[in-house]
Design a protein around this motif. Structure first.
Motif, PDB file in Angstrom:
ATOM      1  N   ILE A 132       0.839  -1.203   0.000  1.00 57.43           N
ATOM      2  CA  ILE A 132       0.000   0.000   0.000  1.00 57.43           C
ATOM      3  C   ILE A 132       0.875   1.254   0.000  1.00 57.43           C
ATOM      4  O   ILE A 132       0.646   2.193  -0.774  1.00 57.43           O
ATOM      5  CB  ILE A 132      -0.976  -0.003   1.204  1.00 57.43           C
ATOM      6  CG1 ILE A 132      -2.012  -1.114   1.038  1.00 57.43           C
ATOM      7  CG2 ILE A 132      -1.639   1.364   1.372  1.00 57.43           C
ATOM      8  CD1 ILE A 132      -2.839  -1.387   2.284  1.00 57.43           C
ATOM      9  N   THR A 133       1.903   1.276   0.853  1.00 59.52           N
ATOM     10  CA  THR A 133       2.811   2.426   0.913  1.00 59.52           C
ATOM     11  C   THR A 133       3.521   2.616  -0.419  1.00 59.52           C
ATOM     12  O   THR A 133       3.657   3.747  -0.914  1.00 59.52           O
ATOM     13  CB  THR A 133       3.832   2.246   2.052  1.00 59.52           C
ATOM     14  OG1 THR A 133       3.136   2.064   3.282  1.00 59.52           O
ATOM     15  CG2 THR A 133       4.756   3.447   2.168  1.00 59.52           C
ATOM     16  N   VAL A 136       1.131   4.163  -2.885  1.00 54.59           N
ATOM     17  CA  VAL A 136       0.953   5.592  -2.615  1.00 54.59           C
ATOM     18  C   VAL A 136       2.171   6.374  -3.115  1.00 54.59           C
ATOM     19  O   VAL A 136       2.033   7.427  -3.761  1.00 54.59           O
ATOM     20  CB  VAL A 136       0.708   5.848  -1.108  1.00 54.59           C
ATOM     21  CG1 VAL A 136       0.815   7.328  -0.766  1.00 54.59           C
ATOM     22  CG2 VAL A 136      -0.645   5.292  -0.689  1.00 54.59           C
ATOM     23  N   ILE A 140       0.851   8.239  -6.344  1.00 59.73           N
ATOM     24  CA  ILE A 140       0.363   9.530  -5.846  1.00 59.73           C
ATOM     25  C   ILE A 140       1.538  10.493  -5.641  1.00 59.73           C
ATOM     26  O   ILE A 140       1.585  11.562  -6.246  1.00 59.73           O
ATOM     27  CB  ILE A 140      -0.463   9.361  -4.550  1.00 59.73           C
ATOM     28  CG1 ILE A 140      -1.714   8.522  -4.832  1.00 59.73           C
ATOM     29  CG2 ILE A 140      -0.830  10.725  -3.964  1.00 59.73           C
ATOM     30  CD1 ILE A 140      -2.521   8.146  -3.606  1.00 59.73           C
TER      31      ILE A 140
END
Length: 191
Positions: A132-133, A136, A140
């Motif tokens: 997930i990190t 991101v 993002i």
């Protein structure tokens, strides 16, 4: 008769030196050290280290520090490969001789260290939260850096490649840390 291979190698070294001299001149000519972008990059270097100082679990500081250093080294090598291959670069280096210093040395390792610390202290799945990190960071954070001009992608480089790079880094760093922990535990048991 001189060795053609060494002559070619010497030529490549000179080209690298000329490229570095051009980057240094660019940095000075455009007075990058006076720009907003420069100070934003400087903030991304210094800010995470200050934050880490207050947030790192002091009882496990060497463990998390070793993990973060592993992230730093591995990410640094991958980033160096990507820059030298012309896949990406940073137009506002804090130090022109080390164009990826800000992200390689501070922001990325600190982010992953704190997520790793969080997963251990809350007994969460390392790989899930690191994926997930990584997502991101790749989908993002990096697009924001590109959009505001702090990072440039070249050729066919895309965010999927950056995501894959993060996955490689987190896997190798976890493996290296686990090997050292296993070795330490085995040594203590055998003593």
């Amino acid at each position: 008769m001189p060795d053609k291979r060494l002559e070619q190698f010497d030529h490549i070294v000179r080209m690298g030196k000329e490229g570095q001299e051009a980057l240094n001149k660019y940095w000075l000519d455009f007075e990058l050290f006076t720009s907003f972008e420069y100070w934003l990059m400087a903030g991304l270097l210094i800010g995470p280290l200050i934050y880490l100082f207050f947030k790192i679990d002091k009882n496990k500081i060497f463990f998390f520090g070793f993990y973060g250093y592993s992230i730093h080294v591995i990410f640094g090598y991958i980033d160096l490969f990507a820059k030298n291959s012309g896949y990406l670069n940073y137009p506002f280096p804090v130090i022109p001789m080390l164009p990826g210093l800000t992200l390689d040395s501070s922001f990325v390792p600190v982010t992953f260290m704190l997520v790793y610390q969080w997963t251990i202290n809350r007994e969460k799945n390392y790989y899930l939260y690191m994926i997930i990190t990584s997502a991101v960071m790749a989908f993002i954070f990096k697009p924001v850096l590109v959009a505001i001009g702090l990072m440039r992608l070249y050729g066919n480089t895309n965010y999927i490649y950056l995501f894959a790079g993060y996955l490689i880094v987190i896997t190798i760093a976890k493996f290296i840390t686990s090997v050292f922990l296993w070795t330490e535990a085995k040594y203590k048991k055998d003593k």
